[in-house]
Every structure is written in structure tokens, then in C-alpha cells.
Write a protein that holds these residues in place. Sequence first.
Motif, PDB file in Angstrom:
ATOM      1  N   GLN A 281       0.804  -1.216   0.000  1.00 24.46           N
ATOM      2  CA  GLN A 281       0.000   0.000   0.000  1.00 24.46           C
ATOM      3  C   GLN A 281       0.842   1.273   0.000  1.00 24.46           C
ATOM      4  OE1 GLN A 281      -2.676  -2.036  -0.830  1.00 24.46           O
ATOM      5  NE2 GLN A 281      -3.816  -0.318   0.006  1.00 24.46           N
ATOM      6  N   GLY A 282       2.042   1.221   0.571  1.00 27.19           N
ATOM      7  CA  GLY A 282       2.929   2.379   0.533  1.00 27.19           C
ATOM      8  C   GLY A 282       2.621   3.477   1.535  1.00 27.19           C
ATOM      9  N   PHE A 283       1.749   3.203   2.528  1.00 26.15           N
ATOM     10  CA  PHE A 283       1.451   4.227   3.535  1.00 26.15           C
ATOM     11  C   PHE A 283       2.629   4.388   4.502  1.00 26.15           C
ATOM     12  CE2 PHE A 283      -0.759   0.213   4.756  1.00 26.15           C
ATOM     13  CZ  PHE A 283       0.017  -0.149   5.836  1.00 26.15           C
ATOM     14  N   SER A 284       2.664   5.494   5.214  1.00 24.30           N
ATOM     15  CA  SER A 284       3.592   5.665   6.335  1.00 24.30           C
ATOM     16  C   SER A 284       2.997   4.947   7.537  1.00 24.30           C
ATOM     17  CB  SER A 284       3.790   7.142   6.663  1.00 24.30           C
ATOM     18  OG  SER A 284       4.247   7.860   5.531  1.00 24.30           O
ATOM     19  N   ALA A 285       3.870   4.446   8.425  1.00 22.80           N
ATOM     20  CA  ALA A 285       3.383   3.711   9.599  1.00 22.80           C
ATOM     21  C   ALA A 285       4.128   4.182  10.841  1.00 22.80           C
ATOM     22  CB  ALA A 285       3.567   2.211   9.409  1.00 22.80           C
ATOM     23  N   LEU A 286       3.354   4.409  11.908  1.00 19.69           N
ATOM     24  CA  LEU A 286       3.929   4.755  13.203  1.00 19.69           C
ATOM     25  C   LEU A 286       3.373   3.757  14.213  1.00 19.69           C
ATOM     26  CD1 LEU A 286       5.630   6.650  14.951  1.00 19.69           C
ATOM     27  CD2 LEU A 286       3.592   8.080  15.254  1.00 19.69           C
ATOM     28  N   LEU A 287       4.268   2.949  14.778  1.00 20.66           N
ATOM     29  CA  LEU A 287       3.891   1.822  15.635  1.00 20.66           C
ATOM     30  C   LEU A 287       4.369   2.036  17.062  1.00 20.66           C
ATOM     31  CD1 LEU A 287       3.115  -1.305  16.093  1.00 20.66           C
ATOM     32  CD2 LEU A 287       5.508  -1.756  15.478  1.00 20.66           C
ATOM     33  N   VAL A 288       3.485   1.792  18.025  1.00 16.70           N
ATOM     34  CA  VAL A 288       3.886   1.650  19.421  1.00 16.70           C
ATOM     35  C   VAL A 288       3.880   0.172  19.760  1.00 16.70           C
ATOM     36  CG1 VAL A 288       3.001   1.834  21.772  1.00 16.70           C
ATOM     37  CG2 VAL A 288       3.298   3.885  20.424  1.00 16.70           C
ATOM     38  N   THR A 289       4.968  -0.323  20.346  1.00 15.63           N
ATOM     39  CA  THR A 289       5.038  -1.702  20.780  1.00 15.63           C
ATOM     40  C   THR A 289       5.934  -1.797  22.005  1.00 15.63           C
ATOM     41  OG1 THR A 289       5.636  -3.973  20.145  1.00 15.63           O
ATOM     42  CG2 THR A 289       6.938  -2.188  19.172  1.00 15.63           C
ATOM     43  N   HIS A 290       5.658  -2.802  22.860  1.00 12.23           N
ATOM     44  CA  HIS A 290       6.558  -3.113  23.971  1.00 12.23           C
ATOM     45  C   HIS A 290       7.483  -4.260  23.611  1.00 12.23           C
ATOM     46  CE1 HIS A 290       3.336  -0.966  26.213  1.00 12.23           C
ATOM     47  NE2 HIS A 290       4.360  -0.518  26.906  1.00 12.23           N
ATOM     48  N   ASP A 291       7.331  -4.802  22.420  1.00 11.59           N
ATOM     49  CA  ASP A 291       8.105  -5.962  21.966  1.00 11.59           C
ATOM     50  C   ASP A 291       9.298  -5.465  21.159  1.00 11.59           C
ATOM     51  OD1 ASP A 291       9.082  -8.193  20.510  1.00 11.59           O
ATOM     52  OD2 ASP A 291       7.139  -9.193  20.671  1.00 11.59           O
ATOM     53  N   VAL A 292      10.488  -5.543  21.746  1.00 15.56           N
ATOM     54  CA  VAL A 292      11.683  -5.001  21.095  1.00 15.56           C
ATOM     55  C   VAL A 292      11.967  -5.748  19.798  1.00 15.56           C
ATOM     56  CG1 VAL A 292      14.147  -4.534  21.375  1.00 15.56           C
ATOM     57  CG2 VAL A 292      12.611  -4.276  23.326  1.00 15.56           C
ATOM     58  N   GLU A 293      11.827  -7.063  19.809  1.00 19.81           N
ATOM     59  CA  GLU A 293      12.075  -7.841  18.594  1.00 19.81           C
ATOM     60  C   GLU A 293      11.096  -7.457  17.489  1.00 19.81           C
ATOM     61  OE1 GLU A 293      11.111 -12.293  17.726  1.00 19.81           O
ATOM     62  OE2 GLU A 293      13.139 -12.226  18.568  1.00 19.81           O
ATOM     63  N   GLU A 294       9.834  -7.259  17.850  1.00 23.06           N
ATOM     64  CA  GLU A 294       8.822  -6.845  16.880  1.00 23.06           C
ATOM     65  C   GLU A 294       9.183  -5.511  16.249  1.00 23.06           C
ATOM     66  OE1 GLU A 294       4.378  -7.459  17.334  1.00 23.06           O
ATOM     67  OE2 GLU A 294       4.592  -5.403  18.081  1.00 23.06           O
ATOM     68  N   ALA A 295       9.642  -4.571  17.068  1.00 23.34           N
ATOM     69  CA  ALA A 295       9.998  -3.249  16.558  1.00 23.34           C
ATOM     70  C   ALA A 295      11.058  -3.346  15.469  1.00 23.34           C
ATOM     71  CB  ALA A 295      10.497  -2.365  17.704  1.00 23.34           C
ATOM     72  N   PHE A 296      12.085  -4.160  15.696  1.00 24.74           N
ATOM     73  CA  PHE A 296      13.174  -4.230  14.730  1.00 24.74           C
ATOM     74  C   PHE A 296      12.864  -5.166  13.564  1.00 24.74           C
ATOM     75  CE2 PHE A 296      15.466  -2.560  18.441  1.00 24.74           C
ATOM     76  CZ  PHE A 296      16.001  -1.426  17.844  1.00 24.74           C
ATOM     77  N   PHE A 297      11.930  -6.083  13.731  1.00 25.87           N
ATOM     78  CA  PHE A 297      11.499  -6.907  12.609  1.00 25.87           C
ATOM     79  C   PHE A 297      10.693  -6.073  11.619  1.00 25.87           C
ATOM     80  CE2 PHE A 297       8.454  -9.892  10.610  1.00 25.87           C
ATOM     81  CZ  PHE A 297       9.372 -10.734   9.982  1.00 25.87           C
ATOM     82  N   LEU A 298       9.923  -5.106  12.129  1.00 21.84           N
ATOM     83  CA  LEU A 298       9.016  -4.339  11.286  1.00 21.84           C
ATOM     84  C   LEU A 298       9.608  -3.022  10.782  1.00 21.84           C
ATOM     85  CD1 LEU A 298       5.687  -4.752  13.310  1.00 21.84           C
ATOM     86  CD2 LEU A 298       6.297  -5.913  11.186  1.00 21.84           C
ATOM     87  N   ALA A 299      10.249  -2.274  11.660  1.00 22.88           N
ATOM     88  CA  ALA A 299      10.493  -0.852  11.388  1.00 22.88           C
ATOM     89  C   ALA A 299      11.834  -0.573  10.742  1.00 22.88           C
ATOM     90  CB  ALA A 299      10.363  -0.049  12.680  1.00 22.88           C
ATOM     91  N   GLN A 300      11.872   0.550  10.036  1.00 24.64           N
ATOM     92  CA  GLN A 300      13.122   1.062   9.462  1.00 24.64           C
ATOM     93  C   GLN A 300      13.880   1.942  10.451  1.00 24.64           C
ATOM     94  OE1 GLN A 300      10.734   2.683   6.217  1.00 24.64           O
ATOM     95  NE2 GLN A 300      12.079   1.656   4.764  1.00 24.64           N
ATOM     96  N   ARG A 301      13.133   2.575  11.346  1.00 22.94           N
ATOM     97  CA  ARG A 301      13.745   3.329  12.448  1.00 22.94           C
ATOM     98  C   ARG A 301      12.985   3.021  13.721  1.00 22.94           C
ATOM     99  NH1 ARG A 301      13.680   9.331  12.254  1.00 22.94           N
ATOM    100  NH2 ARG A 301      11.965   9.132  10.772  1.00 22.94           N
ATOM    101  N   VAL A 302      13.727   2.909  14.818  1.00 23.05           N
ATOM    102  CA  VAL A 302      13.116   2.677  16.126  1.00 23.05           C
ATOM    103  C   VAL A 302      13.526   3.836  17.037  1.00 23.05           C
ATOM    104  CG1 VAL A 302      13.023   1.184  18.144  1.00 23.05           C
ATOM    105  CG2 VAL A 302      13.039   0.182  15.851  1.00 23.05           C
ATOM    106  N   ILE A 303      12.524   4.509  17.593  1.00 26.31           N
ATOM    107  CA  ILE A 303      12.746   5.654  18.473  1.00 26.31           C
ATOM    108  C   ILE A 303      12.543   5.174  19.906  1.00 26.31           C
ATOM    109  CG2 ILE A 303      12.075   8.016  19.006  1.00 26.31           C
ATOM    110  CD1 ILE A 303      13.117   7.551  16.118  1.00 26.31           C
TER     111      ILE A 303
END
Length: 267
Positions: free
Chosen positions: A200-222
Motif C-alpha cells: 500500500q505504501g502508507f507511512s506507519a507509526l507503531l507503538v510496541t513493547h516488543d523489542v524484537e517486533e519493533a526491529f522486525f518491522l520498522a526502518q527506524r526505532v525511536i
Amino acid sequence: MVSSTSAALQSPVATPAGADIRIEQVSHQFDGPAGPLPVVDGVSLNIRPGEFVALLGPSGCGKSTLLRLVAGLEPPSAGQILHDGVPVTRPDPSRIVVFQDPTLFPWRTVRDNVALGPQARGTLAALQPRVEAALKLVGLQDFAKAFPHQLSGGMAQRVALARAIVNDPSLLVLDEPLGKLDSLTRLTMQTELLALWQRQGFSALLVTHDVEEAFFLAQRVIVLSDRPSRIVAELVNEAPYPRHRGDPRLAELRHQALAHLGLDASW
């Protein structure tokens, strides 16, 4: 699992159609019994069109509050948020929030839950093909006439995702959307979420408590601090898609994030 997931993850990310989000020196506070309670303090962050960004931080630090501000569900106490250069002052169908709870209407079928947005705006007749396409995209075309009580947790969350993408959002705001799923379903849904984002090409902003999930999904982790939340680290994830959970690059990024959170002693 959605049948097209593997193919979608093998292809490059779609031409970015996502939002350009600029969070500029945003602070926010709530009125508490003992006076103002600061929850976000001077956060500045840009999300590029088509980028996937994740927020990590301690429980209660203000991550979900920041998402609500970005979505326009309430105004910040200070600073501003811009969507394609325009100040965010209210909710808009171009910014859709997917919560931890799918919040489906139990008396509506899967198809009718997905069609809720177009129906509310009086555009359902014109957008009915988009409803059917969204159902197919999340692999639920055969469950269109089912009711929420007939669905598994993962299927219900797919309905929530379909309900979001039928609006063709330029920003998907994800507030722990997989947090209530069992571990195996959660892994499957992570892959399916990536497939949706890539197609779809949308931008995504995710909140998660799962550190592994954050790095599996995201291009940047804040990484955010304890409340009031401030940015303490920005970790760029250059691992290509499709990603493999055992990739040593992801393990190193996970260690860095845990170090910033003071949780790296056992890793």
C-alpha cells in the motif's frame, strides 16, 4: 496467513504514497488531582513518506499519548504536528488508528465492519469495490458474511486492518495492534502487516513493547524515556526485507535498544 504475503515481501516497497509527518517540539500534559501531569516533553520527530517507524519505551511513558496527538484525537499542549505541511488539528480519514482491541461491532458482519468508514461518509456505493479488495488483501474474502464472535483473535485484527486500509490512509497509526494475540499468531500477523505496508505504501507509526517486533518491522526505532517521554535514542535499521529474526544485525540493534532502556544486563 494471507496467501500473497510471501510474494509481497519479496517485492520492493511500493512507491511511497505515505504522509510526511513532522512532530515539532511537542509537549503534552494532563490535569491531575495534584496539578498538571507532564506526559510528553519536547519531542521532535520526522516520519518520511512511506517510512515505517516504531516507538519503544517504558510502560506509561507517553507513547500512546504521542500517537493520539499525531492522529489528531487531541491537540498538544505545546508545539505542533504537521501532515504534509498542514497543521494537524483534528482526526482525518487519511490518518487511521489501529488499536490493540479490534473494536468490531458484534452485530455487523465482517464486510459491514470493514465498510464502516465509507458508510459513515456516505460513499459506500462508490467504494464497495475497495471494501471487497481490502477483504481480499487480508485474506478474509471467504469470511465476509461471518460475525466477530466467529473469528479468531488474529482474524479479528485482520478485520481491523482491512477497515483501516479501505480508507486508503496515508498514515497508519498502530497502538500495540498485536499485543493481545498469542505468540504464534503475533508472528504471523507481523509478516502480514509488513505485506500490507509494502503493497500500500502508507507511512506507519507503531507503538510496541516488543523489542524484537519493533526491529522486525520498522526502518527506524525511536527509544523514549520514562514519563514525561523524551527521545533518548534513534536506531536506524538497514536490514533488508524480507528480514530473518535470527539476523545478527537485528540482535545487535535489540541489544542497543535494551541498553538505552536499562534492560541489557541479561543479554
